[in-house]
Write a protein that holds these residues in place. Structure first.
Motif, mmCIF file in Angstrom:
data_model
loop_
_atom_site.group_PDB
_atom_site.id
_atom_site.type_symbol
_atom_site.label_atom_id
_atom_site.label_comp_id
_atom_site.label_asym_id
_atom_site.label_seq_id
_atom_site.Cartn_x
_atom_site.Cartn_y
_atom_site.Cartn_z
ATOM 1 N N UNK A 201 0.927 -1.175 0.168
ATOM 2 C CA UNK A 201 0.001 0.296 -0.006
ATOM 3 C C UNK A 201 0.512 1.067 0.212
ATOM 4 N N UNK A 202 1.727 1.524 0.684
ATOM 5 C CA UNK A 202 3.066 2.269 0.946
ATOM 6 C C UNK A 202 3.370 2.399 -0.595
ATOM 7 N N UNK A 203 3.416 1.744 -1.686
ATOM 8 C CA UNK A 203 3.360 1.851 -3.082
ATOM 9 C C UNK A 203 2.514 2.723 -4.257
ATOM 10 N N UNK A 204 1.324 1.160 -4.038
ATOM 11 C CA UNK A 204 -0.098 1.592 -4.291
ATOM 12 C C UNK A 204 -0.278 3.160 -4.059
ATOM 13 N N UNK A 205 -0.643 3.935 -2.691
ATOM 14 C CA UNK A 205 -1.032 4.858 -2.088
ATOM 15 C C UNK A 205 -2.007 4.143 -1.622
ATOM 16 N N UNK A 206 -2.294 5.046 -0.233
ATOM 17 C CA UNK A 206 -3.562 4.289 0.963
ATOM 18 C C UNK A 206 -4.157 5.545 0.164
ATOM 19 N N UNK A 207 -5.682 4.636 0.262
ATOM 20 C CA UNK A 207 -6.619 5.411 0.045
ATOM 21 C C UNK A 207 -8.050 4.467 0.947
ATOM 22 N N UNK A 208 -8.183 5.649 1.642
ATOM 23 C CA UNK A 208 -9.695 4.786 2.480
ATOM 24 C C UNK A 208 -10.952 4.777 1.955
ATOM 25 N N UNK A 209 -10.788 5.366 1.015
ATOM 26 C CA UNK A 209 -12.185 4.879 0.027
ATOM 27 C C UNK A 209 -12.405 3.935 -0.760
ATOM 28 N N UNK A 210 -13.401 3.555 -1.098
ATOM 29 C CA UNK A 210 -13.579 2.080 -2.365
ATOM 30 C C UNK A 210 -12.748 2.538 -3.058
ATOM 31 N N UNK A 211 -12.018 1.718 -3.779
ATOM 32 C CA UNK A 211 -11.310 1.167 -5.169
ATOM 33 C C UNK A 211 -11.259 0.685 -5.234
ATOM 34 N N UNK A 212 -11.225 0.189 -6.546
ATOM 35 C CA UNK A 212 -10.879 -1.347 -7.106
ATOM 36 C C UNK A 212 -8.995 -1.246 -7.878
ATOM 37 N N UNK A 213 -8.652 -2.211 -6.956
ATOM 38 C CA UNK A 213 -6.801 -2.055 -7.642
ATOM 39 C C UNK A 213 -6.589 -3.325 -8.573
ATOM 40 N N UNK A 242 0.104 -0.373 -19.707
ATOM 41 C CA UNK A 242 -1.509 0.769 -19.274
ATOM 42 C C UNK A 242 -1.180 2.584 -18.500
ATOM 43 N N UNK A 243 -2.073 3.173 -18.620
ATOM 44 C CA UNK A 243 -1.666 4.585 -17.985
ATOM 45 C C UNK A 243 -2.781 4.648 -17.131
ATOM 46 N N UNK A 244 -3.368 3.269 -17.241
ATOM 47 C CA UNK A 244 -4.749 3.730 -15.902
ATOM 48 C C UNK A 244 -4.579 3.492 -14.727
ATOM 49 N N UNK A 245 -5.362 4.058 -13.761
ATOM 50 C CA UNK A 245 -5.302 3.163 -12.153
ATOM 51 C C UNK A 245 -3.857 3.736 -11.600
ATOM 52 N N UNK A 246 -3.537 2.295 -11.146
ATOM 53 C CA UNK A 246 -2.162 2.801 -10.150
ATOM 54 C C UNK A 246 -1.195 1.855 -11.031
ATOM 55 N N UNK A 247 -1.328 1.193 -11.935
ATOM 56 C CA UNK A 247 0.070 0.492 -12.622
ATOM 57 C C UNK A 247 1.069 1.346 -13.207
ATOM 58 N N UNK A 248 1.097 2.562 -13.569
ATOM 59 C CA UNK A 248 2.220 3.263 -14.229
ATOM 60 C C UNK A 248 2.773 3.616 -12.628
ATOM 61 N N UNK A 249 2.107 3.908 -11.328
ATOM 62 C CA UNK A 249 2.629 4.185 -9.988
ATOM 63 C C UNK A 249 3.790 2.653 -9.799
ATOM 64 N N UNK A 250 3.073 1.755 -10.022
ATOM 65 C CA UNK A 250 3.287 0.073 -9.385
ATOM 66 C C UNK A 250 4.961 -0.389 -10.629
ATOM 67 N N UNK A 251 5.239 0.480 -12.041
ATOM 68 C CA UNK A 251 5.782 0.598 -12.899
ATOM 69 C C UNK A 251 7.295 0.774 -12.250
ATOM 70 N N UNK A 252 6.672 2.088 -12.325
ATOM 71 C CA UNK A 252 7.757 3.309 -11.757
ATOM 72 C C UNK A 252 8.997 3.028 -10.668
ATOM 73 N N UNK A 253 7.906 2.228 -9.647
ATOM 74 C CA UNK A 253 8.699 1.825 -8.090
ATOM 75 C C UNK A 253 9.184 0.849 -8.391
ATOM 76 N N UNK A 254 9.254 -0.255 -9.486
ATOM 77 C CA UNK A 254 10.034 -1.254 -9.596
ATOM 78 C C UNK A 254 10.828 -1.247 -9.809
#
Length: 573
Positions: A201-213, A242-254
């Motif tokens: 979650x530290x990589x993808x970002x913490x979000x208390x609201x509802x979301x689908x990963x 893909x450039x949607x959602x948190x996938x670009x964040x996960x790729x960059x962190x990786x």
């Protein structure tokens, strides 16, 4: 299909009239394991199906026959027999199973670990392979029926396998292994952040609201936070761009973690025979490592893919995925490429194979452009992106909209088939993308690379019956004194250029070229002598096409004048 264990499957087919075919592997495994002394869970699907079958004498007799034939197989071959069974009775329920060769290649990537964690259903075959070779293996999956199947297979094979029913992404903090294999289902969704580790979650970002990963994004983050020195993770290829959602964040962190060693691009059907989804296998090193390059391997190349069975490529038996990522690569190797972290940054962390492993056609184009004056496409033409005009069925002005299907063998765009009836607001939109003589239309969505030149007789006088282009196209309007429409069409119609354009396309379902990549695409600027030669060659080809059309018309007339066409003409009334 030739089968070493055909007698087992013939007997098992006798059960198919009493249970669903997709249940046959589970029923046979349940009957065998119970006959060997295993106590089954009474609430399990396999146990329930077996109990129901025992109420039918004929069906259960066929199952007993299959069981006795299976038990006669030597212990050393029983995993091969299970592998064959999962292939013979391939279905949506059993489609997760990875065949022998790809499973073996994956275990080779993991090395010779003392302890291994295998996460998700598709890692079951590699888990059984490594357990049979002496590794201590923990298999984790969230589904009870999968865990039951894993327990039965391990019991039958007489190999120790720790089976844990849990959410694989919810890591236990003190777990440590020598290697890990993560194979989350493609396209799966994580509905609650509570299912994930805090590190992911530290990589993808913490979000208390509802979301689908997406499962792919979470798998990329989960692999990074694993304390294991060697991590093998499988994702759908679309997760690499893909450039949607948190996938670009996960790729960059990786990439920035320094752990990513290699990405092996797997063609559709090679890993999962029942799937048409291409995938990627990522290999990660220890957390303390800091690799400054990533190796890309094309497993669909002849070097790694052998014969094609039922339209799907098979793993070439003599190939080695481990050698592909560990041995020195050669500059002339068309299936392997090394990319620096800085190069990946420049490509906005897109990890698609075709951004780094250069196809022969692309290499040929680069050689062609090397010693020529070139300009980015955006400096050669005005790029006009067509927008949606609307339904076009309730107006009073008729226009025509070009589609990729309109473009044939002719260099020119013929009369577009699609008619639109526009009202005044729609007409205002359409005027902004009206086709003019000398424009080139290029398909940048779906059928990538199809191009045509707008002819000089395209309607230009008034608002009625003019032509426009559909959203699959980009309209390229040549700027004066740069490159003519004819020269641009000649360049774009080359097979090497088409292949190069297709290598830029991204998209899980419908491939599309990003406007940024299209603007930067290099175009040669012909010399004055070349310009004259291009125009002359183009005109000569059009003259020959005109002669061919006249010849074809003459042939049609001769046919119409011969029996029985001459006597049957005019029957329409």
């Amino acid at each position: 299909m030739k089968s070493k264990y055909a007698d087992v499957w013939r007997a098992l087919d006798g059960v198919s009239g009493y249970v669903r075919q997709s249940e046959l592997p589970n029923v046979l495994l349940a009957d065998i394991s119970q006959s060997m002394g295993m106590e089954l869970e009474h609430s399990g699907l396999a146990s329930n199906a077996l109990m129901s079958l025992r109420e039918n004498d004929d069906g259960y007799y066929a199952l007993q026959e299959a069981r006795s034939r299976f038990l006669a197989i030597p212990n050393s071959e029983k995993l091969a027999a299970i592998d064959e069974m999962m292939g013979v009775y391939q279905s949506r329920e059993t489609g997760f199973w990875i065949g022998y060769l790809p499973a073996k290649r994956i275990t080779e990537l993991a090395g010779t670990p003392g302890t291994v964690r295998c996460a998700f259903t598709s890692s079951l075959h590699p888990a059984l392979m490594m357990a049979s070779k002496g590794s201590t293996v923990r298999f984790v999956d969230r589904h009870s029926e999968v865990c039951d199947m894993a327990k039965m297979m391990a019991f039958i094979l007489e190999v120790p396998l720790q089976v844990v029913m849990a959410e694989p992404f919810n890591r236990v903090a003190d777990e440590a292994y020598d290697a890990e294999i993560i194979m989350a289902p493609f396209g799966s969704k994580i509905h609650s952040s509570a299912e994930l580790s805090l590190e992911a979650l530290d990589i993808l970002g913490r979000d208390d609201g509802p979301r689908r990963l997406s499962g792919e994004a979470v798998a990329l983050a989960d692999a990074q936070v694993s304390p294991t020195d060697t991590v093998i993770v499988s994702v759908a290829s679309s997760a690499m761009f893909r450039g949607v959602g948190v996938e670009p964040i996960a790729r960059e962190a990786l990439v920035e973690s320094g752990r990513l060693k290699a990405i092996l691009s797997v063609p559709a059907g090679m890993l999962f025979h029942a799937s048409s989804i291409a995938s990627d296998i990522l290999v990660l090193g220890p957390k303390r490592s800091a690799s400054d390059t990533v190796r890309f391997v094309n497993l669909g190349s002849p070097q790694f893919a052998g014969k094609t069975v039922r339209g799907r490529p098979e793993v070439k038996p003599e190939s080695s995925w481990l050698e592909a990522i560990s041995h020195p690569s050669h500059q002339d190797d068309e299936a392997i490429a090394e990319a620096s972290i800085s190069e990946i940054r420049d490509k906005d962390y897109i990890l698609s194979l075709d951004r780094y492993v250069i196809p022969p056609a692309v290499a040929a184009l680069e050689r062609f452009l090397d010693n020529r004056e070139t300009l980015p496409l955006a400096e050669v033409v005005e790029l006009i992106r067509p927008v949606s005009i609307g339904k076009g069925d309730d107006g009073d002005v008729i226009i025509r909209e070009a589609a990729p299907a309109d473009i044939g063998d002719n260099d020119f765009l013929p009369l577009p088939k699609k008619e639109l009836l526009l009202d005044r607001p729609q007409l205002r939109k359409a005027r902004a993308q009206r086709l003019q003589p000398g424009d080139v239309i290029l398909s940048v969505k779906g059928t990538i690379g199809t191009a045509a030149l707008v002819p000089s007789d395209v309607p230009m006088e008034d608002d009625s019956h003019f032509w426009t282009a559909g959203q699959s196209f980009m309209i390229l309007r040549p700027k004066k004194s740069k490159v003519s429409g004819v020269a641009l069409l000649e360049f774009l119609s080359s097979d090497a250029v088409k292949t190069s354009l297709r290598s830029l396309a991204v998209g899980a379902a419908i491939q599309t070229i990003a406007i940024k990549d299209l603007k930067e695409f290099q175009v040669p600027v012909p010399s004055d002598e070349e310009k004259a030669a291009i125009e002359a060659a183009f005109q000569k080809r059009q003259d020959k096409r005109a002669q061919v059309r006249l010849l074809l018309e003459d042939i049609d007339r001769e046919r119409d004048a011969s029996w029985p066409h001459d006597a049957l003409q005019g029957w329409q009334g």
